[in-house]
Enzyme design. Structure first.
Site, PDB file in Angstrom:
ATOM      1  N   GLY A 144       0.827  -1.195   0.000  1.00 45.83           N
ATOM      2  CA  GLY A 144       0.000   0.000   0.000  1.00 45.83           C
ATOM      3  C   GLY A 144       0.863   1.246   0.000  1.00 45.83           C
ATOM      4  O   GLY A 144       2.056   1.205   0.343  1.00 45.83           O
ATOM      5  N   CYS A 145       0.270   2.373  -0.389  1.00 47.91           N
ATOM      6  CA  CYS A 145       1.047   3.623  -0.490  1.00 47.91           C
ATOM      7  C   CYS A 145       1.472   4.128   0.884  1.00 47.91           C
ATOM      8  O   CYS A 145       2.632   4.505   1.078  1.00 47.91           O
ATOM      9  CB  CYS A 145       0.259   4.671  -1.257  1.00 47.91           C
ATOM     10  N   PHE A 146       0.560   4.145   1.855  1.00 41.76           N
ATOM     11  CA  PHE A 146       0.933   4.596   3.192  1.00 41.76           C
ATOM     12  C   PHE A 146       2.037   3.724   3.812  1.00 41.76           C
ATOM     13  O   PHE A 146       3.020   4.249   4.338  1.00 41.76           O
ATOM     14  CB  PHE A 146      -0.280   4.633   4.121  1.00 41.76           C
ATOM     15  N   PRO A 147       1.910   2.394   3.779  1.00 45.78           N
ATOM     16  CA  PRO A 147       2.965   1.564   4.363  1.00 45.78           C
ATOM     17  C   PRO A 147       4.329   1.741   3.703  1.00 45.78           C
ATOM     18  O   PRO A 147       5.361   1.628   4.365  1.00 45.78           O
ATOM     19  CB  PRO A 147       2.438   0.137   4.165  1.00 45.78           C
ATOM     20  N   THR A 148       4.356   2.033   2.404  1.00 48.49           N
ATOM     21  CA  THR A 148       5.646   2.197   1.740  1.00 48.49           C
ATOM     22  C   THR A 148       6.460   3.304   2.395  1.00 48.49           C
ATOM     23  O   THR A 148       7.597   3.087   2.830  1.00 48.49           O
ATOM     24  CB  THR A 148       5.449   2.487   0.239  1.00 48.49           C
TER      25      THR A 148
END
Length: 337
Positions: A144-148
């Site tokens: 996901g974008c946030f976890p990256t």
């Protein structure tokens, strides 16, 4: 030259995959699917690709896409990929799923997303900086974008076992909500405004926990609150990392520089990262300051949510899986200002 297919190519991530792959010397996009837009020119939807892409959207099954391609990107909504992926995996075709369907252990996915998983197979979590096994994988689940941005910001301290707790505070551009209009993407609601949402219950927390606990299995005190800001692209994450001991700035810098020394898309900078410095690029910029009075490290990371947070990272994974140079087609400067 390999052939690539994109299933669900009409959204932001599909358009971004095509834009980035235009500059890749080893890849041609030969199939772009969309049920709603079948028979129409890709450029009627993705106007920025006019004169550069000569394709029509097609409504063809996953099996046919697989038979015509060497690598397939599944850019479909959560809960949909599990119906498609089983028809893509054949031991030869490389498959990269950009949904959440295969990022988590099956029981955790079902709990977090409230869906019964129809295809509980394992995939390699496609954060290349932390998962060298991508190189041997035939099937990768793009993060996901946030976890990256958040996981890369905390990983060196987690690996060293120095984190007692961490609070992630992320500001995301509106494209993170997808191409379909919503209340959070409606201009009068977002202009000159910042909206916090899912203050304690965002489903990406499961990915934070999964990845950081891999580095330190004692780390469980992880919190996250996202916000939408009136920006088209980007995620700026401020990580308040409380440490088990007092640390000096030089020691923290050494940990980050050592961990990311051979990771071309992570730039450890002196100063505070900004979205403008990564917009349109696959870079993750990381900067930090040490608050020694409170045993706190404030780590700021900046990524483009559509590139390093989605399509660019998918291509980075493809490069590694296919034996190309990791930076191929991605070594581009941000579009600043």
């Amino acid at each position: 030259m390999i052939k690539a297919g994109i299933i669900g190519a009409s959204g932001y991530t599909g358009g971004e995959l095509m834009r980035l792959l235009l500059g890749h010397p080893e890849v041609n996009v030969t199939v772009a699917t969309s049920r709603k837009l079948a028979g129409t020119d890709v450029c009627d939807t993705h106007a920025h690709l006019r004169g550069l892409v000569d394709l029509e959207f097609q409504n063809v099954g996953a099996g046919e896409v697989r038979s015509r391609c060497d690598v397939v990107f599944a850019a479909v909504p959560h809960g949909t990929a599990m119906d498609i992926v089983p028809h893509l995996i054949d031991g030869k075709t490389k498959v990269i799923d950009l949904s959440a369907d295969y990022r988590l252990r099956t029981d955790i996915f079902e709990s977090v997303y409230g869906l019964k998983h129809k295809d509980p197979r394992e995939a390699v979590f496609g954060l290349p900086e932390l998962h060298p096994e991508v190189a041997d994988a035939g099937f990768v689940a793009n993060p996901g974008c946030f976890p990256t941005g958040a996981v890369l910001a905390a990983a060196p301290l987690a690996k060293a076992g120095l984190i007692s707790s961490v609070v992630f505070d992320s500001k995301s551009g509106i494209t993170g909500a997808g191409v379909e209009p919503s209340q959070t993407s409606h201009y009068p609601n977002m202009a000159e405004n910042v909206q916090a949402y899912k203050l304690t219950t965002h489903r990406h927390v499961a990915e934070f926990v999964q990845e950081l606990s891999r580095l330190d299995n004692s780390l469980t005190n992880i919190s996250f609150t996202p916000h939408v800001v009136p920006s088209i692209r980007g995620i700026l994450t401020t990580s308040h990392i409380f440490t088990r001991e007092k640390l000096k700035l030089e020691d923290v810098r050494s940990m980050y520089e050592e961990m990311y020394a051979d990771k071309p898309f992570v730039r450890v900078i002196k100063g505070i990262p900004s979205l403008g410095a990564v917009r349109g690029s696959n870079f993750c910029d990381i900067g930090f300051e040490v608050d020694r009075h409170n045993n706190r490290i404030v780590v700021v990371s900046a990524i483009d949510n559509l590139v390093k947070g989605a399509s660019g990272q998918a291509i980075q994974n493809m490069n590694i899986m296919c034996g190309f140079d990791e930076i191929e087609g991605l070594w581009n400067a941000a579009t600043f200002p």
